[in-house]
Design an enzyme around this catalytic site. Sequence first.
Site, mmCIF file in Angstrom:
data_model
loop_
_atom_site.group_PDB
_atom_site.id
_atom_site.type_symbol
_atom_site.label_atom_id
_atom_site.label_comp_id
_atom_site.label_asym_id
_atom_site.label_seq_id
_atom_site.Cartn_x
_atom_site.Cartn_y
_atom_site.Cartn_z
ATOM 1 N N SER A 565 0.803 -1.268 0.032
ATOM 2 C CA SER A 565 -0.047 -0.026 -0.059
ATOM 3 C C SER A 565 0.830 1.257 -0.149
ATOM 4 O O SER A 565 1.819 1.613 -1.021
ATOM 5 C CB SER A 565 -0.991 0.107 1.247
ATOM 6 N N ASP A 650 -9.772 -3.894 -5.174
ATOM 7 C CA ASP A 650 -9.363 -2.991 -4.306
ATOM 8 C C ASP A 650 -9.770 -1.829 -4.080
ATOM 9 O O ASP A 650 -9.908 -0.759 -5.179
ATOM 10 C CB ASP A 650 -7.737 -3.124 -4.438
ATOM 11 N N HIS A 685 -7.660 -5.061 -1.294
ATOM 12 C CA HIS A 685 -6.634 -4.752 -0.709
ATOM 13 C C HIS A 685 -6.094 -5.643 0.172
ATOM 14 O O HIS A 685 -4.983 -5.651 0.385
ATOM 15 C CB HIS A 685 -7.029 -3.178 -0.190
#
Length: 713
Positions: A565, A650, A685
Amino acid sequence: MIILFIQLLCSTLINTNKDTKMETYKWPAAKAPVADIKPKQRTFHGDTVTDNYYWMIDYFKKGPDSEKTIDYLNAENVYLEKMMAGTETLQANLFKELKGRIKEKDESVPAFKNGYFYYSRTEEGKQYSKFCRKKGTLEAEEEILLDIDEMAKGHPYYSATGYTVSPDNKLLAFAVDNVSRRQYTILIKNLETGELLKDSIANTEGDAVWAADNKTLFYTSKNQKTLLSEKIKKHKLGTSTAKDKVVYHEKDKSNFISVGKSKSGKYIFIYSSATLSTEEWVIPADQPDADFKVFQPRVKDVIYSVTALADKFLILTNWEAQNFRLMECPLDKMGIENWKEVIPHRKDVLLEDVEGFKDFIVISERKNGLVQLRIRNINGSEHYIDFEDPAYSASVGNNPEYNSTKLRFIYTSMTTPVSVYDYHMDTREKLLMKQQEVVGGYNKSEYTTERLYATAKDGTKVPISLVYKNGLKRDGKAPLLLYAYGSYGHSMDASFSTSNLSLLNRGFVYAIAHIRGGQEMGRYWYEDGKLMKKMNTFTDFIDCAKFLIEKEFTSPAHLYAQGGSAGGLLMGAIINLEPELWNGIIAQVPFVDVINTMLDESIPLTTNEFDEWGNPKKEDAYHYMKSYSPYENIEAKNYPNMLVTTGLHDSQVQYFEPAKWVAKLRAEKTDKNILLLKTDMDFGHGGASGRFDYLKDIALNYAFLLSLENIKK
């Protein structure tokens, strides 16, 4: 264009260590996908940029190249499978090894609340868990409130969260997401009959809060497109959700909002928070139809959070206190003019959190990068809980009972499995309730953990936590995996990982760089790694790597980096700055197309991020962000071996960022190193939802690293 910070010392290290690189896994001669080029120009602040791969956004935008985008992602997945085909047996063995350390039949430590002990348990061979309770005593008959294993059947992805029982113990509110975009549907179960009520509240954060009347719920409603938390709504059981009243509407798109309840059960709070300011609103829980009253109107650069005690409110705030201080005020006089200092600001200690009890408060502090738990009696006496490892993670656990004199806390280190303690705050007795069991055996004495400090380019001392198996030779030939995050003020503390044992037992060193952008060393540590100081995050990580090379823990031929991320942004930046420092990179769901994403406010969560990265519609922010944005700074040069992962659904970092990044890297890089992209077509995610499925991704990551080290077993 980014200026490369290549120091003479590092250049010498790189050149002298290249000879140590060993023969690696024989990669197949598969042909990598070549993405179509469709130039699209972007002009801002007099700067024109051509983006050849912007079309990949079309699946998200439902544009004309939507199908082409899916075809490209599938082609990359096929290429990855071909390239990693020779590691299939290794991956299978790694998965079996990783799974084999997990105790399949397990149970959490029960927590007592309102007459019941609540806990979750898992069964052998099953991916999910069961949420249970027992009335009054642990010897009572078990009630299975939710069987997630049954509920998840038929779903590639399934997440249940937000379990909250009504004050009369008869109803359970919980939330479900089966798409992996964190858009939760709240459901209500009658715990006496076992039936689900007809009430179904879609598109929420999953944070249902019961009023004292057992029939009113407050929850956070999301914007369907941007996924921003925009409204707090009130739902009456048995009524249509279309009639749910909006009790709070956040107009500032840079703020996250949520709703919660005080531990005492007496107050319901609405929280509105941006990076630089916060605001809370409150009503008595037994007055669900009352209008929420602002606790303290938001003030620029002032952050505060409120803890309700029986006779006062505690306020943790950075008002005139960079590292925060603790204040108090009467229950009927909440404004800042009524705040009285309880614990003053200290330059060397960050106040992070407060947990309130009837007779005690527990303050989570951070000093020298490590958490301390400070126990303070209402009579004024206080003490700290002692911890033993040089680097560790300690945190307050689940403590739902306001009248309790016991504190549940969690402790772990890089060599100590996760341990749950009950601490008697009055007698100072510490009781180990449970320690994570490593199936197959684990001996802490076989491993060494250290806390070291690297010197950053501006002289700042940056902590590094590392662990390795005893007998490590400090000759620069050991493989080392360096991990970091470095954003949002999130502190990445040293903790135990059963998965890491698979690397440690094969000779790897595992290290965490506690770089600026986190909050390990205080609030200034975060502020020195965000906005117009973001470059510190990347150069800190590079300087930590150089330090570990200098100390001969590893060398560039055996040095690997991993981040996800915002940590994936870190990976993208460091390979542009110093590509020859690393033999391999794992970038998970990486945020790498900074400018394009932050210019598009229709992309989920963008406006919440302006205080973190900056708003590129402002010229100075645009040029600074462009100076480090990984996608913008790809050049025709050699890059390290890379494995990049993403998820089609995501909601935090959209799939098209890593996809575009990989496509551009393929077109521009001049080396023959490996570049792989894996897209989970069913997930988002956080990857897979089952407690074993995610291990397949770890097995793939480890197989990639081991192949680069020519470790075949």
